[in-house]
Design an enzyme around this catalytic site. Structure first.
Site, PDB file in Angstrom:
ATOM      1  CD  GLU B 127     -37.966  19.304  18.098  1.00 21.62           C
ATOM      2  OE1 GLU B 127     -37.349  19.654  17.674  1.00 21.62           O
ATOM      3  OE2 GLU B 127     -39.252  20.363  18.034  1.00 21.62           O
ATOM      4  CB  SER B 132     -27.865  18.970  25.899  1.00 20.93           C
ATOM      5  OG  SER B 132     -27.742  17.589  27.415  1.00 20.93           O
ATOM      6  CB  ILE B 157     -43.343  14.203  25.696  1.00 23.16           C
ATOM      7  CG1 ILE B 157     -42.325  14.373  24.785  1.00 23.16           C
ATOM      8  CG2 ILE B 157     -44.082  15.417  26.622  1.00 23.16           C
ATOM      9  CD1 ILE B 157     -41.663  16.053  24.812  1.00 23.16           C
ATOM     10  CB  THR B 158     -42.225  13.177  31.754  1.00 25.05           C
ATOM     11  OG1 THR B 158     -41.160  12.907  31.255  1.00 25.05           O
ATOM     12  CG2 THR B 158     -42.689  12.847  32.732  1.00 25.05           C
ATOM     13  N   GLY B 242     -38.205  23.737  37.746  1.00 24.27           N
ATOM     14  CA  GLY B 242     -38.289  22.422  37.441  1.00 24.27           C
ATOM     15  C   GLY B 242     -37.142  21.443  38.098  1.00 24.27           C
ATOM     16  N   GLY B 339     -27.612  -7.651  49.318  1.00 20.62           N
ATOM     17  CA  GLY B 339     -26.988  -8.952  48.502  1.00 20.62           C
ATOM     18  C   GLY B 339     -27.711  -9.365  47.555  1.00 20.62           C
ATOM     19  CD  GLU B 363     -37.371  18.273  35.313  1.00 16.75           C
ATOM     20  OE1 GLU B 363     -37.591  20.269  35.724  1.00 16.75           O
ATOM     21  OE2 GLU B 363     -38.680  18.308  34.776  1.00 16.75           O
ATOM     22  N   GLY B 364     -32.307  18.442  32.525  1.00 18.52           N
ATOM     23  CA  GLY B 364     -30.823  19.363  32.073  1.00 18.52           C
ATOM     24  C   GLY B 364     -29.687  17.912  33.088  1.00 18.52           C
ATOM     25  CD  GLU B 367     -22.241  14.933  31.702  1.00 19.60           C
ATOM     26  OE1 GLU B 367     -24.129  14.927  31.671  1.00 19.60           O
ATOM     27  OE2 GLU B 367     -22.352  13.861  32.618  1.00 19.60           O
TER      28      GLU B 367
END
Ligand SMILES: Cc1cc2nc3c(=O)[nH]c(=O)nc-3n(C[C@H](O)[C@H](O)[C@H](O)COP(=O)(O)OP(=O)(O)OC[C@H]3O[C@@H](n4cnc5c(N)ncnc54)[C@H](O)[C@@H]3O)c2cc1C
Lengths: 259, 379
Positions: B127, B132, B157-158, B242, B339, B363-364, B367
Site C-alpha cells: 500500500e 517494506s 500489484i504485478t 517467491g 559502448g 519481494e523485499g 536491504e
C-alpha cells in the site's frame, strides 16, 4: 498399428570437436548432447500418426550409452508410449550395418507396421540406418520424406529431389520412412508431458542378444582438416561492384545461384 | 554431493529454451514497447504448462519440482524479464499460498483456472504507506454474516491489470500490527474492485503493475485463506518461496545480457581486433560470468532445499540478494561492452539493463534481505 521410431543422440553441432585419445572418433568430454534433428522430425511424424489412431502403439528406440536415455525421455515427453534402450557404451565404434542389425534384431519380433528414422545423423551423416533396416526386415523404404500420409496400408510420401524438384512415392506397409527437414515442426515437450513421461516404461535390452554382426566398415581415423586458408575475401570498390563479383563467384563455383 | 541437473530437468530446460528462442525472443522488444504480453503468447505458454509448473497434477499443474520452476523462470527471463515475473508472481505469490494454506475445497476451486492460465494470479500486499513494513497495512476487513467486507487501496500489484485471482492482505484493526492481518482469496473481476492506475515503469514494461481500490468489496467467508490473524505468517512464507522466482528471473536477465555481451565482444572490431582481444574486456567477461555462476549456485541450492522440505528462508533471501545484484552488475557491464550501441534500444542489453533493477527492489528490497539473513545469524 504398431509404430517404431529410431533415434540417436548427437553432440550439439556448435561444439568444438576434438579427437579422442585413440584418434578414432571425437572425444565426448565437455560436449552437450541432444536429439538428432532429423530424428525429431521422425518422432513428430510418428506421434502425429499415433494420435490419429488411439488403438495404435508407438515405441521409441535408441542404441547408445547411458546418456541417450535423456533423448528417449524427450521422445516420451513428445508423445511416444514406451521406450527401448539398448545400452552400448561403444556404439560410436559400430558401423551402420551393426547398428541397423541391432535395431532389426529388436524390430523383427515387434510386428511393426511402420518405422520412422531420421534421414541421417548430424554427426556421422551416413544416412544408412533406414535403408539397411528396411532391407534386413524386408520392408519397403522411402528416404528423405518431406511429406507423409497414410491411407489403409499405403503410405504416400513427398520427397525432395536434387535441384529442388519434388517427387511423390507410394509404398506398401510395412515400411521404413526416413525423415528430412521440412516434414513437420517438432512439438516442444510440455511441462505436464515431461511429468507424465516419468511414468512411462523404458525397457533395457542387451545389444549382444539382438545381433552379433561384425562391422563391414570401420572408422580408421578422426581428425580436423588441415587449415588451408582458401577462403576468398572480396575487397575494394563500391557495394554494387562487390555484389556483382560475389554473384559471379557464386554462379561459377557453387550451385547456390544458377545461370 | 551432485551439481548435475537430472535428465528430466535438462529436458525441461532445453524444451523451455527452444520455446523461448522461437516464441518469446523475437517479440521481447515489442512486449517492452507496447507494455503488454500478447494474449496469443499467454495461450501458448499455458499450453506449455508454464502456469502450473510445480503445482500438483491433481490441481491441473505439471507436478514438477521447485528446481524445474526456477529453470523455467530463468530461461524465460533470459529473453524477456516481463514474462519471467508474469509467471513468477502468478505461481509463487498466488498459486503457492493457495497450495500451502488453502483447504482442499479452496485448492480444487481456485487452482485449476490458475494452472491452466485461464486466470492470472497476483498478490496484494503493498500500500502507499505499507511497503517494506508489511505490518502497517491499512486495508481493512470486517465480518458481516457469511462474508467479509473489504475497504482500502493497494498499489504496485504485478499482474493486477489481468484482473484474475488475487491473494489480498487486510487488517481487522491496524492497531494490532502484524497480528491483525488476514489473507483472502479474491476474484479481482468482482464488483467493488477498481483498478485505479497502471504504472509507467523503468523496466519489466510488459507486465501490469496496478493500483487498486476496494469499496465495500464483499468476499464470501469461505475465501479466508488460512486462519484469521495468520496473514503475516502467510505473507512471509509466501515471499520466501517467491524470492526463488525473482532470483531465477534475475539470473535469467544476467545470463541473457552476458550471452549478448560475449557474442558482441567477439564480433565488434576496434583498433583492428575484436573487443574480446582486449584484456579489460576479457576481465569484465570473467567477472560477469563468475558472478552469474555464484548466483546460480545459490538459486539452485535454495530451490533444492525447498524441494527437500528443509527451512530455506536464509538461502532464499541470499539467492534473491546475490542474483539481483549480479543482474544489475552484469547488465551494466553488458551495456558498457556494447559502448554507444548498448544505450540504443535496438540492442537488447538496453532493455535488460532497465529490467534488472527491479529485482533488487520487489519481494523485499535487498536491504530487507540483509535484515532477514543477519537476523538468522545473530538471533
Ligand atoms: C514493479 C513493481 C512490482 C511490484 N509488485 C508487487 C506485487 O505484486 N505485490 C505487492 O504487494 N507489492 C509489489 N510491489 C511492491 C514492492 O514489493 C515494494 O515496492 C517494496 O517492498 C518496497 O516497498 P516501498 O516501495 O514502500 O519502499 P520503502 O519500504 O519505503 O523503502 C524505501 C527504501 O528504504 C529502505 N528501507 C525501508 N525500511 C528499512 C529498514 N527497516 N532498514 C533499512 N532500510 C529500509 C528500503 O530498502 C528502500 O531502499 C511491486 C513494486 C514494483 C515497483
Amino acid at each position: 498399428m504398431k509404430i517404431l521410431v529410431c533415434i540417436k543422440q548427437i553432440p550439439d553441432m556448435a561444439s568444438k570437436f576434438k579427437p579422442n585419445a585413440a584418434g578414432s572418433w571425437f572425444s565426448e568430454a565437455d560436449l552437450a548432447f541432444r536429439m538428432n534433428e532429423y530424428d525429431e522430425y521422425a518422432v513428430e511424424e510418428a506421434v502425429k500418426l499415433r494420435e490419429k489412431d488411439p488403438a495404435s502403439e508407438l515405441a521409441v528406440l535408441s542404441v547408445g550409452p547411458a546418456r541417450v536415455v535423456e533423448a528417449l525421455k524427450k521422445a516420451l515427453a513428445m508423445g511416444c508410449d514406451r521406450a527401448v534402450h539398448v545400452p552400448d557404451e561403444e556404439a560410436y565404434r559400430k558401423d551402420p550395418w551393426q547398428i541397423a542389425s541391432i535395431i532389426a534384431g529388436y524390430a523383427k519380433k515387434g510386428n511393426f507396421d511402420i518405422i520412422f528414422t531420421g534421414m541421417q545423423s548430424q554427426d556421422r551423416g551416413s544416412a544408412q540406418i533406414g535403408p539397411l533396416l528396411a532391407g534386413m526386415l524386408g520392408f519397403s523404404c522411402v528416404t528423405t520424406a518431406i511429406g507423409f500420409s497414410l491411407e489403409g496400408r499405403t503410405a504416400t510420401a513427398k520427397r525432395e529431389l536434387e535441384g529442388g524438384a519434388k517427387g511423390v512415392v507410394k509404398a506398401a506397409l510395412p515400411a521404413v520412412i526416413t525423415c528430412q527437414l521440412g516434414l513437420n515442426t517438432p512439438r516442444y515437450p510440455t511441462l505436464p508431458n515431461i511429468m507424465k513421461a516419468k511414468k512411462k516404461e523404458i525397457a533395457v535390452l542387451n545389444a549382444a542378444e539382438l545381433s552379433s554382426e561384425a562391422a563391414l566398415a570401420g572408422t580408421e581415423k578422426f581428425y580436423a582438416p588441415v587449415k588451408k586458408g582458401t577462403g576468398l575475401v572480396l575487397e575494394g570498390g563500391d557495394a554494387a561492384a562487390l555484389a556483382g563479383k560475389l554473384i559471379d563467384v557464386l554462379k561459377e563455383k557453387t550451385t547456390v545461384l544458377r545461370g | 554431493m551432485n551439481f548435475e541437473l537430472t535428465q528430466d530437468q535438462k529436458i525441461l530446460r532445453d524444451s523451455v529454451r527452444d520455446f523461448v528462442e522461437k516464441e518469446i525472443k523475437p517479440i521481447a522488444a515489442k512486449i517492452d514497447e507496447e507494455h503488454r504480453i500478447p494474449q496469443e503468447l499467454t495461450a501458448k505458454m499455458a499450453e506449455m504448462g508454464f502456469f502450473g509448473s510445480y503445482i500438483p497434477e491433481k490441481y491441473g499443474g505439471a507436478g514438477l519440482d521447485a528446481m524445474s520452476y526456477a529453470l523455467l523462470v530463468e530461461e524465460v527471463s533470459k529473453a524477456c524479464a516481463s514474462n519471467g515475473v508474469y509467471i513468477s508472481a502468478h505461481t509463487s505469490l498466488c498459486c503457492d499460498p493457495l497450495l500451502n494454506f488453502g483447504t482442499e475445497e479452496q485448492k480444487l476451486k481456485w487452482l485449476p483456472d490458475l494452472t491452466s492460465g485461464k486466470k492470472i494470479g497476483c498478490i496484494l500486499l503493498t500500500e502507499s504507506d505499507a511497503g517494506s513494513d508489511v505490518a502497517s497495512i491499512a486495508t481493512s476487513y470486517k465480518r458481516d454474516g457469511d462474508h467479509f467486507v473489504i475497504n482500502g487501496t493497494k498499489m504496485f500489484i504485478t499482474n493486477g491489470g489481468c484482473r484474475g485471482t488475487g491473494i489480498l492482505f487486510a487488517t481487522k484493526d491496524k492497531a494490532l500490527g502484524h497480528k491483525g492481518l488476514s489473507a483472502f482469496i479474491v476474484d479481482l473481476s468482482s464488483p467493488g474492485v477498481t483498478v485505479m492506475k497502471e504504472e509507467n515503469k523503468m523496466g519489466i514494461r510488459g507486465t501490469s503493475t496496478a493500483a487498486f481500490a476496494f469499496d465495500n468489496l464483499k468476499v464470501p467467508a469461505e475465501n479466508l485463506l488460512g486462519e484469521e490473524g495468520k496473514g503475516f505468517k502467510i505473507a512471509m512464507e509466501t515471499l520466501n518461496g517467491g524470492r526463488i522466482g525473482i532470483a531465477a528471473q534475475a539470473l535469467g536477465i544476467a545470463g541473457g545480457a552476458f550471452g549478448r555481451a560475449l557474442e558482441y565482444s567477439k564480433q565488434r572490431k576496434q583498433f583492428g581486433k575484436p573487443l574480446c582481444a582486449f584484456q579489460s574486456v576479457q576481465f569484465k567477461l570473467a567477472e560477469m560470468y563468475a558472478r552469474i555462476e555464484q548466483a546460480k549456485l545459490l538459486v539452485y541450492k535454495a530451490a533444492w532445499m525447498k524441494d527437500a522440505h528443509v527451512n530455506y528462508s536464509t538461502e532464499s533471501a541470499m539467492c534473491k540478494m546475490c542474483a539481483s545484484e549480479a543482474a544489475t552488475y552484469v547488465t551494466k557491464e553488458a551495456v558498457q561492452i556494447h559502448g554507444g550501441y548498448g544505450y540504443i534500444a535496438d540492442y537488447e542489453v538496453e532493455r535488460m539493463f532497465r529490467d534488472a533493477k527491479i529485482t533488487e527492489i520487489y519481494e523485499g528490497t535487498n536491504e530487507m534481505q540483509r535484515i532477514v539473513i543477519s537476523k538468522a545469524l545473530v538471533s
